[in-house]
Design an enzyme around this catalytic site. Structure first.
Site, short mmCIF file in Angstrom:
data_model
loop_
_atom_site.label_atom_id
_atom_site.label_comp_id
_atom_site.label_asym_id
_atom_site.label_seq_id
_atom_site.Cartn_x
_atom_site.Cartn_y
_atom_site.Cartn_z
N TRP A 59 5.23 4.55 3.79
CA TRP A 59 3.53 4.04 4.20
C TRP A 59 3.00 3.24 2.97
CZ3 TRP A 59 -1.09 4.87 2.97
CH2 TRP A 59 -2.16 4.41 3.80
N HIS A 60 3.32 4.00 2.08
CA HIS A 60 2.30 3.54 0.95
C HIS A 60 2.96 2.13 0.32
CE1 HIS A 60 0.82 7.53 0.70
NE2 HIS A 60 0.02 6.83 0.00
N GLY A 61 4.01 1.85 0.55
CA GLY A 61 4.75 0.60 -0.04
C GLY A 61 6.03 0.28 0.08
#
Length: 529
Positions: A378-380
């Site tokens: 989700w973060h990248g």
């Protein structure tokens, strides 16, 4: 528009004054004005992306109405919102014990939703409800996947093809990641999922719903609010309360200190170390990892504090997103204190629907790995984030297997920790710092090289005083104040007498001016996610 910019310094008072002195007597006009202000705030980066957030809002509003018809037997109740009511009493950092949550993700104590009118027609068939939920999921996650992960999947496929000995001629697109898309996508999905589950009444007020999605204080970097907590607040009459406004200003002040004094000054040391890790000494690399831990915490929790504080100025209560996570005694406690809005989102909408811990040990371990890997992704769009999530999963699972993942849930306040707790805090912080190296590095190879340099390079740099005294003093002061306020929203809440309060406010403001206000405004790290 950055919270730490002069533009926002002008924007906020104007919106505040118009909101309370012009539109106070008309709730719908207040909501409409907030919606317009939120779109101006978001469009300040790039007005073209306003179309995405409007489209996402429209699709979920329509799907909610289609899913939300109910039987005439009684009101639908909202259950997930219970945890957020607990949060306003300062309990969310404990989390809801998994043995107190039913398999479908609902807490056991329901509350009645007040999110607007309900369609008087009959019950929608389960197949149609699933259809409209699928439309919401496909549309929102499709937008997120396209803008955030399209090039990642294309590049990964090309690398795999070349690894197999073939030539890959695949083109990528020059995509710009819309600011905050990961945050508002998850926020609006919470509405669709809760309506589908029957936990939340759909609203038929488009202005209130669109404002809920675009609410500017937490739009671009959270907290990721649940519809069951934030949406009902748009239907309640709001009057300015001095204590709420005072608490908001304290949070804003402390958030600016975290960002401008701690995070931005740590970045001045961290960035050169990570950029030149091949030539740095072991001590420099260790300090770089430690300072990045403070940088990302000061940056992200600082944003959350400002967002929650600004929301209070307008009469809204947002959930707490951080609870002094670096004082955690194990990884399980860390994740009850770090980015709470995201970790509880994955708990309720991914972990529990997969079966949570009410399944066999093997399946529970599988569920834990899925949640941490998805959280990392989700973060990248980078394998470094997947590794970061996998490291935390590997650290969490042993605690889960011995049944200690719910330790430290309900403990009394104590000023001085025991030696055992000091050791546990240092060990947990050290493990978190190792994982942060992957989070900060551009590639997995660079992360391994950085970690290898920490133990193989010469320990001391030629100039071992490269780490400035002013930043050392700021960090020591920061840790002391964080420890004092670890059971409150921040340490300022503990200051009761005016002879202590006002000097503390002035001193904090002075430090912000002295260390950060005249430097170039730096974007918040989580804007890229």
């Amino acid at each position: 528009m950055l919270f730490n910019s002069f533009t926002f310094l002008i924007f906020l008072p104007i919106v505040f004054l118009l909101y309370w002195f012009v539109f106070q007597k008309n709730l719908k006009m207040q909501n409409a004005f907030l919606l317009l202000s939120s779109y101006v705030f978001y469009g300040w980066w790039d007005w073209r992306f306003l179309g995405l957030i409007i489209a996402s809002s429209a699709v979920d509003y329509w799907c909610g109405i289609k899913m939300g018809t109910v039987t005439p037997s009684g009101p639908v109740t909202s259950t997930i919102g219970t945890s957020h009511l607990d949060d306003r009493r300062g309990l969310i950092h404990h989390g809801t014990p998994l043995d107190k949550i039913s398999p479908d993700g609902r807490n056991e104590l329901p509350i009645t939703s007040t999110t607007g009118e309900v369609s008087p027609s009959g019950q929608v068939s389960p197949s149609n409800r699933k259809l409209y939920l699928s439309i919401s999921l496909v549309f929102n996650l499709g937008l997120l996947a396209f803008f955030k992960y399209f090039n990642f999947f294309i590049d990964s496929a090309a690398d795999l093809i070349e690894t197999l000995g073939f030539q890959a001629h695949i083109s990528t697109l020059n995509l710009i990641l819309p600011v905050g898309i990961s945050f508002y996508t998850f926020q609006t999905l919470s509405y669709s999922i809760d309506v589908y589950r029957g936990n939340l009444k759909p609203t038929q007020d488009p202005i209130a719903f669109f404002t809920f999605v675009a609410f500017f204080p937490q739009l671009v970097a959270g907290p990721i609010e649940r519809a069951s907590n934030l949406l009902p607040q748009f239907f309640r009459k709001r009057e300015f309360q001095y204590q709420q406004g005072s608490d908001g200003m304290k949070l804003i002040l402390w958030g600016l200190f975290k960002k401008m004094v701690i995070a931005d000054n740590c970045a001045l040391v961290v960035n050169p170390i990570f950029a030149n890790y091949q030539t740095a000494s072991g001590l420099e690399l260790i300090m770089g990892a430690i300072l990045f831990a403070f940088q990302i915490y000061g940056d992200f929790s600082g944003y959350s504090d400002i967002a929650i504080g600004v929301a209070k100025l307008f009469g809204f209560e947002l959930m707490t997103n951080f609870r002094t996570p670096y004082f955690s005694r194990d990884i399980a406690e860390f994740w009850r204190r770090w980015h709470i809005s995201l970790s509880t989102w994955f708990r309720d909408y991914v972990y529990i629907p997969l079966g949570g811990s009410r399944v066999s040990k093997a399946k529970a371990i599988r569920n834990i790995f899925i949640v941490f890997l998805v959280s990392g992704f989700w973060h990248g769009a980078n394998w470094t984030f997947v590794f970061w999530g996998a490291i935390h999963a590997a650290l969490f699972i042993p605690i889960f297997l011995v049944g200690k993942n719910r330790a430290h849930l309900h403990e009394g306040e104590q000023l001085i920790p025991s030696l055992k707790e000091v050791f546990q805090i240092i060990l947990t912080f050290s493990l978190v710092c190792v994982a942060w190296v992957f989070f900060r590095s551009d590639t997995v190879g660079e992360a391994w090289g950085y970690l290898n340099g920490m133990v193989s390079n010469s320990l001391l740099p030629e100039n071992y005083l490269w780490f400035g005294y002013d930043l050392r003093i700021a960090l020591i002061l920061f840790l002391i104040l964080e420890w004092i306020g670890r059971y409150e929203s921040n340490w300022m809440v503990r200051l009761q007498h005016k002879w202590f309060r006002y000097p503390a406010y002035v001193f904090t403001a002075f430090l912000i001016v002295f260390w950060g206000v005249f430097t170039e405004a730096k974007e918040f790290i989580y804007f890229q996610f």
